[in-house]
Design a protein around this motif. Structure first.
Motif, mmCIF file in Angstrom:
data_model
loop_
_atom_site.group_PDB
_atom_site.id
_atom_site.type_symbol
_atom_site.label_atom_id
_atom_site.label_comp_id
_atom_site.label_asym_id
_atom_site.label_seq_id
_atom_site.Cartn_x
_atom_site.Cartn_y
_atom_site.Cartn_z
ATOM 1 N N GLY A 52 0.813 -1.193 0.000
ATOM 2 C CA GLY A 52 0.000 0.000 0.000
ATOM 3 C C GLY A 52 0.854 1.253 0.000
ATOM 4 O O GLY A 52 2.024 1.250 0.371
ATOM 5 N N GLY A 53 0.262 2.373 -0.428
ATOM 6 C CA GLY A 53 0.998 3.623 -0.515
ATOM 7 C C GLY A 53 1.858 3.660 -1.764
ATOM 8 O O GLY A 53 1.961 2.680 -2.513
ATOM 9 N N PRO A 54 2.513 4.811 -2.027
ATOM 10 C CA PRO A 54 3.315 4.960 -3.239
ATOM 11 C C PRO A 54 4.466 3.973 -3.299
ATOM 12 O O PRO A 54 5.038 3.584 -2.273
ATOM 13 C CB PRO A 54 3.822 6.401 -3.141
ATOM 14 C CG PRO A 54 2.903 7.084 -2.194
ATOM 15 C CD PRO A 54 2.473 6.037 -1.214
ATOM 16 N N ALA A 55 4.820 3.564 -4.519
ATOM 17 C CA ALA A 55 5.955 2.665 -4.735
ATOM 18 C C ALA A 55 7.249 3.434 -4.983
ATOM 19 O O ALA A 55 8.290 2.818 -5.207
ATOM 20 C CB ALA A 55 5.674 1.734 -5.909
ATOM 21 N N TRP A 56 7.179 4.758 -4.964
ATOM 22 C CA TRP A 56 8.358 5.596 -5.167
ATOM 23 C C TRP A 56 8.520 6.539 -3.980
ATOM 24 O O TRP A 56 7.543 7.108 -3.494
ATOM 25 C CB TRP A 56 8.224 6.432 -6.448
ATOM 26 C CG TRP A 56 8.175 5.628 -7.709
ATOM 27 C CD1 TRP A 56 7.066 5.106 -8.308
ATOM 28 C CD2 TRP A 56 9.291 5.246 -8.531
ATOM 29 N NE1 TRP A 56 7.407 4.422 -9.456
ATOM 30 C CE2 TRP A 56 8.771 4.492 -9.615
ATOM 31 C CE3 TRP A 56 10.668 5.474 -8.471
ATOM 32 C CZ2 TRP A 56 9.568 3.963 -10.621
ATOM 33 C CZ3 TRP A 56 11.473 4.948 -9.458
ATOM 34 C CH2 TRP A 56 10.938 4.206 -10.525
ATOM 35 N N THR A 57 9.762 6.707 -3.522
ATOM 36 C CA THR A 57 10.062 7.620 -2.426
ATOM 37 C C THR A 57 11.171 8.570 -2.857
ATOM 38 O O THR A 57 12.162 8.154 -3.477
ATOM 39 C CB THR A 57 10.490 6.843 -1.170
ATOM 40 O OG1 THR A 57 9.357 6.134 -0.660
ATOM 41 C CG2 THR A 57 11.018 7.777 -0.085
ATOM 42 N N GLN A 58 11.003 9.848 -2.497
ATOM 43 C CA GLN A 58 11.964 10.876 -2.907
ATOM 44 C C GLN A 58 13.103 10.984 -1.899
ATOM 45 O O GLN A 58 12.905 10.849 -0.692
ATOM 46 C CB GLN A 58 11.261 12.224 -3.029
ATOM 47 C CG GLN A 58 12.067 13.289 -3.747
ATOM 48 C CD GLN A 58 11.249 14.538 -4.019
ATOM 49 O OE1 GLN A 58 10.348 14.886 -3.258
ATOM 50 N NE2 GLN A 58 11.566 15.227 -5.117
ATOM 51 N N VAL A 59 14.309 11.218 -2.420
ATOM 52 C CA VAL A 59 15.481 11.421 -1.587
ATOM 53 C C VAL A 59 15.839 12.909 -1.587
ATOM 54 O O VAL A 59 15.302 13.685 -2.377
ATOM 55 C CB VAL A 59 16.660 10.554 -2.078
ATOM 56 C CG1 VAL A 59 16.265 9.076 -2.057
ATOM 57 C CG2 VAL A 59 17.111 10.948 -3.473
#
Length: 568
Positions: A161-168
């Motif tokens: 669940g939730g986005p599959a991409w995370t920002q650095v």
């Protein structure tokens, strides 16, 4: 445990042990705690080797024991070639291997090649390195969308669940198919491929006999320059080897390299794939002798307690194994699913996806005696059916005690990201996450953790564990523990060629019967009413036999029996 636990003879040594092995899955943090810190560990496992020997299994599958922040129960790995200090040391790992091998029990370890944790040295290096660097190329980084790259590269959703991409911090985004703390590797990078070959040799050199490969279908990815939307991704076929993320044909090039490493050893190391794929033909590729050699089928985990369903699944999977030359696998419970004693106490799935943990709470949980008793009767019958089949049987810790799913865990004590990162409406797995099957085992009737350890347990144990503990069942005729011990003992004695023949005369309606070489007959009554028990020497029965008014022996409903009927 009884005294005989330490006096049984070691199991026989064979080079093809994996083909029809009874494999016992240990979730190490919840098996036995040797140092009293509330977390299961290698010392605890070592202390229970006599129990495993007496149970009669041929191999242990050890779920992740690596250093981890436990964002996903240990499947977020910090270092693939070490032991979590909370669980033990490499020296204790060696001691455990020696203890298991000393009584003839093989060891399969979980390997997690799709992703690392975000604390892995490579990922920390990637965060400290610039865009386009070699360090970032080991993972899947992309620039974001929007005027300033403030939007993710695609609107994909992770498995949890939730986005599959995370920002650095520098603005780029990384892909994580699972939890945020589990960045996906880019298996096109040669250093990733070489490092995992090193890992396979590291554990094989320490005596590991095989590997269970987590998310085996996810390693090879081809995202291209333009990423599809979530809707477009969902519409893409998954059965032709071209999906951008799952079950790509190129993944088998990776496993061919692994097979070369396995074959460096004598006997060759083995492996079993966790591969969620669309067709039997796709699964067969993972079980190829030039690849991993064996693949899980989870079909019985999704089936209702129904004679027709079971027969169709067995027939299909034996045909698949014949094509590959491998052996098939059978499993009813594991660390990712609702325990089958609970599933079988609920309404049939009838082909629908089950969020049956939530259903179990609504039904009252194990306090609902009718559902609990029926579920356990069916689970015992299903397991005895499973253990009579040709192929490998994978058993999950605690099922030999007849444990139900633990539903009564307060929200604030839950640990599974599948619970915390979704809403009740979209929640994955069983609707409550997977903590309910991961509660530490009860070894004694009393104590702060029912004998799990001296310092409590990392997940709360219910009061009803007392009557399902090893102490409560050990040596008690008719207990689930004694049923498993007797069935596993007989299985070693009776097991022969990997064939079965359906007994058409005995099968029909709610009854399913088959014979194995040597005259070994298994018959299961999936219905509610007793049926006639065939002639033959009764070896074991999953429930208590009954007689009709004339004194004729009957097979009760939700019951399996094994009989010896002469050569076949």
């Amino acid at each position: 445990m009884t005294e005989s636990a330490t006096t049984l003879a070691p199991l026989a040594e064979t080079t093809d042990w994996w083909r029809q092995a009874a494999v016992y899955q240990i979730y190490p943090r919840s098996f036995a705690d040797g140092n009293g810190d509330g977390i299961g560990d290698l010392r605890g496992i070592i202390s229970r080797v006599p129990y495993l020997l007496q149970l009669g299994i041929e191999a242990v599958w050890l779920s992740p024991f690596y250093p981890s922040a436990l964002a996903d129960g240990g499947y977020d790995v910090d270092d693939f070639r070490d032991v979590d200090p909370k669980i033990g040391t490499l020296e204790q790992f060696d001691e455990m291997v020696a203890a298991l091998h000393g009584v003839g029990i093989k060891l399969i370890v979980d390997i997690v090649p799709n992703h690392s944790s975000d604390r892995h040295a490579w990922f920390r290096e990637a965060l400290e390195s610039p865009k386009g660097s070699n360090a970032r190329a080991r993972y899947i980084f992309r620039d974001g969308k929007g005027e300033r790259g403030e939007l993710p590269p695609a609107d994909w959703t992770s498995i949890f669940g939730g986005p599959a991409w995370t920002q650095v911090p520098d603005g780029q985004w990384y892909l994580h198919s699972f939890a945020t703390e589990q960045p996906d590797f880019d298996w096109k990078h040669p250093e990733v491929r070489e490092d995992f070959l090193r890992t396979l040799r590291f554990w094989s050199d320490r005596g590991v006999d095989g590997f269970r490969v987590d998310v085996a279908h996810g390693l090879a990815k081809d995202l291209g320059d333009v990423l599809p939307s979530k809707a477009e991704l969902k519409a893409m076929p998954k059965a032709d080897g071209t999906h951008p993320l799952w079950d790509r044909d190129e993944v088998h090039e990776i496993y061919a390299e692994w097979r070369a490493v396995f074959d460096e050893y004598t006997p060759a190391r083995t492996a079993v794939a966790e591969a969620w794929v669309e067709t039997p033909e796709r699964r067969a590729k993972y079980a190829s002798p030039t690849g991993l050699g064996q693949a899980f089928n989870f079909d019985l985990m999704d089936a209702d307690f129904d004679a027709t369903h079971f027969r169709d699944i067995v027939t299909d999977n034996l045909a698949q194994s014949a094509v590959t030359g491998s052996s098939t696998t059978w499993v009813f419970s594991n660390h990712d699913g609702v325990r089958h004693a609970t599933r079988y106490g609920l309404a049939p799935r009838a082909g629908r996806p089950g969020k049956q943990g939530a259903d179990w709470v609504l039904a009252g949980g194990p306090a609902d005696e009718i559902a609990a008793e029926l579920g356990l009767r069916r689970a015992r019958a299903a397991t005895l059916f499973e253990l009579a089949l040709p192929g490998s049987a994978y058993l999950y810790q605690g099922e030999e005690l007849g444990l139900h799913e633990v539903a009564e865990i307060p929200d604030e004590r839950r640990q599974d990201p599948a619970f915390w990162r979704t809403t009740p409406e979209t929640r994955g797995h069983d609707g409550l996450g997977r903590d309910g099957c991961r509660v530490p085992l009860p070894w004694t009737r009393t104590g702060s953790s029912f004998g799990f350890g001296t310092g409590g347990a990392h997940l709360p144990q219910p009061a009803w564990f007392a009557d399902s503990s090893v102490e409560a069942e050990d040596g008690v005729a008719g207990s689930t523990l004694e049923l498993y011990r007797e069935a596993l003992r007989l299985r070693r004695e009776l097991q022969g060629a990997e064939t079965l023949t359906w007994d058409e005369e005995l099968s029909g309606g709610d009854v399913l019967a088959f014979t194995r070489p040597g005259g070994w007959l298994s018959i299961t009554n999936f219905g509610d009413e007793p049926v006639a028990l065939p002639d033959g020497e009764l070896l074991v029965m999953s429930g208590d036999p009954v007689d009709d008014a004339d004194g004729t022996a009957l097979l009760p409903g939700a019951t399996t029996a094994w009989l010896r009927r002469g050569e076949a």
